[in-house]
Design a protein around this motif. Structure first.
Motif, mmCIF file in Angstrom:
data_model
loop_
_atom_site.group_PDB
_atom_site.id
_atom_site.type_symbol
_atom_site.label_atom_id
_atom_site.label_comp_id
_atom_site.label_asym_id
_atom_site.label_seq_id
_atom_site.Cartn_x
_atom_site.Cartn_y
_atom_site.Cartn_z
ATOM 1 N N ARG A 131 27.907 -2.097 -7.522
ATOM 2 C CA ARG A 131 26.622 -2.216 -8.199
ATOM 3 C C ARG A 131 26.138 -3.650 -8.092
ATOM 4 O O ARG A 131 26.905 -4.552 -7.756
ATOM 5 C CB ARG A 131 26.768 -1.813 -9.673
ATOM 6 N N CYS A 132 24.857 -3.850 -8.389
ATOM 7 C CA CYS A 132 24.286 -5.191 -8.293
ATOM 8 C C CYS A 132 24.183 -5.896 -9.635
ATOM 9 O O CYS A 132 23.760 -7.054 -9.681
ATOM 10 C CB CYS A 132 22.895 -5.123 -7.651
ATOM 11 N N ASP A 133 24.555 -5.209 -10.724
ATOM 12 C CA ASP A 133 24.462 -5.850 -12.035
ATOM 13 C C ASP A 133 25.732 -6.626 -12.365
ATOM 14 O O ASP A 133 25.998 -6.946 -13.512
ATOM 15 C CB ASP A 133 24.178 -4.816 -13.120
ATOM 16 N N ARG A 134 26.513 -6.940 -11.339
ATOM 17 C CA ARG A 134 27.722 -7.740 -11.499
ATOM 18 C C ARG A 134 27.914 -8.559 -10.233
ATOM 19 O O ARG A 134 27.334 -8.260 -9.191
ATOM 20 C CB ARG A 134 28.939 -6.843 -11.729
ATOM 21 N N ASP A 135 28.715 -9.616 -10.316
ATOM 22 C CA ASP A 135 28.974 -10.425 -9.135
ATOM 23 C C ASP A 135 29.666 -9.595 -8.056
ATOM 24 O O ASP A 135 30.496 -8.727 -8.361
ATOM 25 C CB ASP A 135 29.850 -11.624 -9.486
ATOM 26 N N GLY A 136 29.335 -9.897 -6.822
ATOM 27 C CA GLY A 136 29.973 -9.220 -5.710
ATOM 28 C C GLY A 136 31.273 -9.899 -5.317
ATOM 29 O O GLY A 136 31.820 -10.726 -6.038
ATOM 30 N N SER A 137 31.752 -9.541 -4.129
ATOM 31 C CA SER A 137 33.011 -10.075 -3.630
ATOM 32 C C SER A 137 33.050 -9.872 -2.120
ATOM 33 O O SER A 137 32.199 -9.175 -1.553
ATOM 34 C CB SER A 137 34.184 -9.341 -4.280
ATOM 35 N N PRO A 138 34.048 -10.453 -1.433
ATOM 36 C CA PRO A 138 34.144 -10.223 0.008
ATOM 37 C C PRO A 138 34.367 -8.768 0.380
ATOM 38 O O PRO A 138 34.123 -8.381 1.532
ATOM 39 C CB PRO A 138 35.346 -11.090 0.412
ATOM 40 N N SER A 139 34.802 -7.954 -0.566
ATOM 41 C CA SER A 139 35.006 -6.534 -0.270
ATOM 42 C C SER A 139 33.813 -5.669 -0.671
ATOM 43 O O SER A 139 33.793 -4.471 -0.404
ATOM 44 C CB SER A 139 36.265 -6.025 -0.994
ATOM 45 N N THR A 140 32.817 -6.282 -1.328
ATOM 46 C CA THR A 140 31.615 -5.541 -1.720
ATOM 47 C C THR A 140 30.671 -5.447 -0.520
ATOM 48 O O THR A 140 30.405 -6.456 0.124
ATOM 49 C CB THR A 140 30.895 -6.258 -2.875
ATOM 50 N N PRO A 141 30.149 -4.276 -0.215
ATOM 51 C CA PRO A 141 29.247 -4.173 0.930
ATOM 52 C C PRO A 141 27.816 -4.587 0.570
ATOM 53 O O PRO A 141 27.436 -4.634 -0.591
ATOM 54 C CB PRO A 141 29.295 -2.684 1.279
ATOM 55 N N GLY A 142 27.047 -4.892 1.584
ATOM 56 C CA GLY A 142 25.603 -5.027 1.432
ATOM 57 C C GLY A 142 25.108 -6.378 0.963
ATOM 58 O O GLY A 142 25.851 -7.330 0.753
ATOM 59 N N CYS A 143 23.798 -6.421 0.782
ATOM 60 C CA CYS A 143 23.050 -7.644 0.483
ATOM 61 C C CYS A 143 22.898 -7.891 -1.017
ATOM 62 O O CYS A 143 22.327 -8.890 -1.420
ATOM 63 C CB CYS A 143 21.652 -7.510 1.101
ATOM 64 N N GLY A 144 23.388 -6.950 -1.844
ATOM 65 C CA GLY A 144 23.144 -7.063 -3.273
ATOM 66 C C GLY A 144 21.663 -6.865 -3.568
ATOM 67 O O GLY A 144 20.961 -6.121 -2.877
ATOM 68 N N TRP A 145 21.195 -7.512 -4.623
ATOM 69 C CA TRP A 145 19.750 -7.507 -4.870
ATOM 70 C C TRP A 145 19.081 -8.303 -3.749
ATOM 71 O O TRP A 145 19.442 -9.452 -3.495
ATOM 72 C CB TRP A 145 19.412 -8.157 -6.197
ATOM 73 N N TYR A 146 18.104 -7.682 -3.097
ATOM 74 C CA TYR A 146 17.475 -8.415 -1.993
ATOM 75 C C TYR A 146 16.023 -8.004 -1.821
ATOM 76 O O TYR A 146 15.562 -6.972 -2.333
ATOM 77 C CB TYR A 146 18.249 -8.216 -0.693
ATOM 78 N N VAL A 147 15.281 -8.850 -1.088
ATOM 79 C CA VAL A 147 13.855 -8.653 -0.836
ATOM 80 C C VAL A 147 13.578 -8.898 0.642
ATOM 81 O O VAL A 147 14.121 -9.832 1.240
ATOM 82 C CB VAL A 147 13.008 -9.641 -1.691
ATOM 83 N N ASP A 148 12.743 -8.045 1.227
ATOM 84 C CA ASP A 148 12.171 -8.272 2.552
ATOM 85 C C ASP A 148 10.666 -8.452 2.404
ATOM 86 O O ASP A 148 10.014 -7.679 1.678
ATOM 87 C CB ASP A 148 12.410 -7.079 3.489
ATOM 88 N N ILE A 149 10.118 -9.460 3.073
ATOM 89 C CA ILE A 149 8.674 -9.715 3.039
ATOM 90 C C ILE A 149 8.140 -9.717 4.466
ATOM 91 O O ILE A 149 8.720 -10.370 5.345
ATOM 92 C CB ILE A 149 8.353 -11.071 2.372
ATOM 93 N N MET A 150 7.052 -8.999 4.700
ATOM 94 C CA MET A 150 6.390 -8.995 6.003
ATOM 95 C C MET A 150 5.229 -9.982 5.971
ATOM 96 O O MET A 150 4.371 -9.930 5.098
ATOM 97 C CB MET A 150 5.880 -7.603 6.363
#
Length: 379
Positions: free
Chosen positions: A283-302
């Motif tokens: 989940r993204c409501d907690r700190d990640g780790s090297p074993s956590t997949p993905g970008c976490g909370w993230y934004v893409d802007i065009m």
């Protein structure tokens, strides 16, 4: 950094260019970053290309006079570049900041392809004439006046300067406030070419910040005349596609937990979400780790010219939503360490041609340097 559900490139990741050092002394750092394990890399992970000085300054040398021989730039021949030089010189004389020069040149590129057009008969848009297709019937001046490039440029700038907050607007919005075009989004596609021409004619003025009397290179937090700014004030802690991390599609900027993350340029939010929400128990409501997949909370802007920027590992839900238009320098989130990360930082990516996959990723360091908004130089 690979987002969930995305393949890394079109199979194998593209191999990085050979890294060479500009400095005699190198510093080898051991860093746990973006979950990549202990990664050793040279000073800031920068290559020769990353650190190379631009051939342009930042506008302090002033614009070239519009007489004399001028080079061809892409589809624009010497006559058209001379018209652009007139536009830039008029702006400089009026002490319009360089962002105005970029807006004016881009507008003339859209309206006339930098040609001083006369009456085109059946192809004329009403009584539009000249570089900016200004209409005498709408109070821009006499037909003879609006076909004078200096007069037409001055009238454009006079109206631009009356637009509240024009320096903070996206180029296409500022141009539309002046022109009232039937195609209000058309100016955006000329933004990069206009900045290139202004750089050529005015010693890199599209990379500058400040008024015409105080031109200087943009520094961290400044918005350059090109409309770009650094997303955080922090040094590089892991580089783009280094030999140790060839699938690292951006750069890691060592900002502190809680720092604001700024939109690097005006654009439209196309992604704003948690990259882990489909992969319980992550989940993204907690700190990640090297074993956590993905970008976490993230934004893409065009952005204009189909350039996309990505901002990963935010602390909380992003401050912006999909479909929202954002300005350069607008806070869009908070630095954190959600997702595939072992410590607070911003993972920042730049993608070209509207390609959100790793195939579209380009090194943010030379890209942002050329925009006059260098990243990775610290606070």
């Amino acid at each position: 950094m690979t987002l969930l559900g995305e393949k890394d490139g079109a199979g194998q990741p593209r191999r990085p260019r050979r890294v060479a050092l500009l400095i005699a002394a190198t510093v080898t750092l051991a860093l746990l970053c973006c979950g990549g394990g202990t990664a050793a890399f040279f000073f800031d992970g920068l290559s020769t290309d990353d650190q190379a000085l631009s051939t342009y300054g930042c506008g302090a040398a002033g614009p070239l006079p519009p007489n004399g021989k001028l080079p061809r730039v892409g589809a624009y021949g010497e006559t058209q570049i001379r018209n652009a030089a007139i536009i830039v010189n008029v702006g400089a004389k009026m002490k319009v900041p360089p962002k105005g020069w970029v807006i004016a040149v881009a507008t003339a590129m859209q309206e006339s392809a930098l040609n001083n057009l006369g009456d085109l008969g059946n192809r004329n848009d009403h009584d539009s004439l000249g570089l900016f297709q200004q209409r005498p019937s709408q109070g821009w001046g006499t037909p003879k006046q609006v076909r004078d490039p200096e007069y037409a440029s001055r009238k454009f700038y006079e109206k631009l300067l009356k637009v509240p907050g024009w320096e903070r607007l996206a180029l296409t919005d500022a141009a539309q406030k002046v022109q009232r075009s039937a195609f209000p989004d058309a100016y955006a596609k000329h933004e990069s070419d206009a900045a290139e021409i202004v750089n050529l004619l005015a010693d890199g003025a599209a990379r500058a910040t400040g008024g015409n009397a105080t031109l200087a290179c943009a520094t961290m937090g400044d918005i350059a005349a090109s409309g770009w700014t650094a997303p955080v004030k922090a040094g590089v802690v892991s580089g783009f596609r280094t030999p140790e991390r060839p699938d690292h599609q951006g750069v890691d900027l060592g900002a502190s937990r809680g720092d604001d993350i700024l939109a690097a340029a005006a654009g439209v939010v196309i992604v704003s979400r948690c990259d882990n929400d489909s992969q319980p128990p992550y989940r993204c409501d907690r700190d990640g780790s090297p074993s956590t997949p993905g970008c976490g909370w993230y934004v893409d802007i065009m952005h204009a010219d189909n350039v996309m920027t990505r901002y990963c590992h935010m602390l909380y839900r992003p401050k912006v939503r999909v479909g929202q238009t954002v300005a350069a320098g607008q806070p869009i989130g908070i630095v954190g360490t959600s997702g595939h990360s072992s410590g607070p930082h911003l993972h920042f990516e730049v993608h070209l041609n509207g390609d959100r996959s790793s195939s579209g990723a380009t090194n943010p360091l030379p890209f942002m340097r050329d925009k006059g908004a260098p990243v990775g130089t610290g606070a």
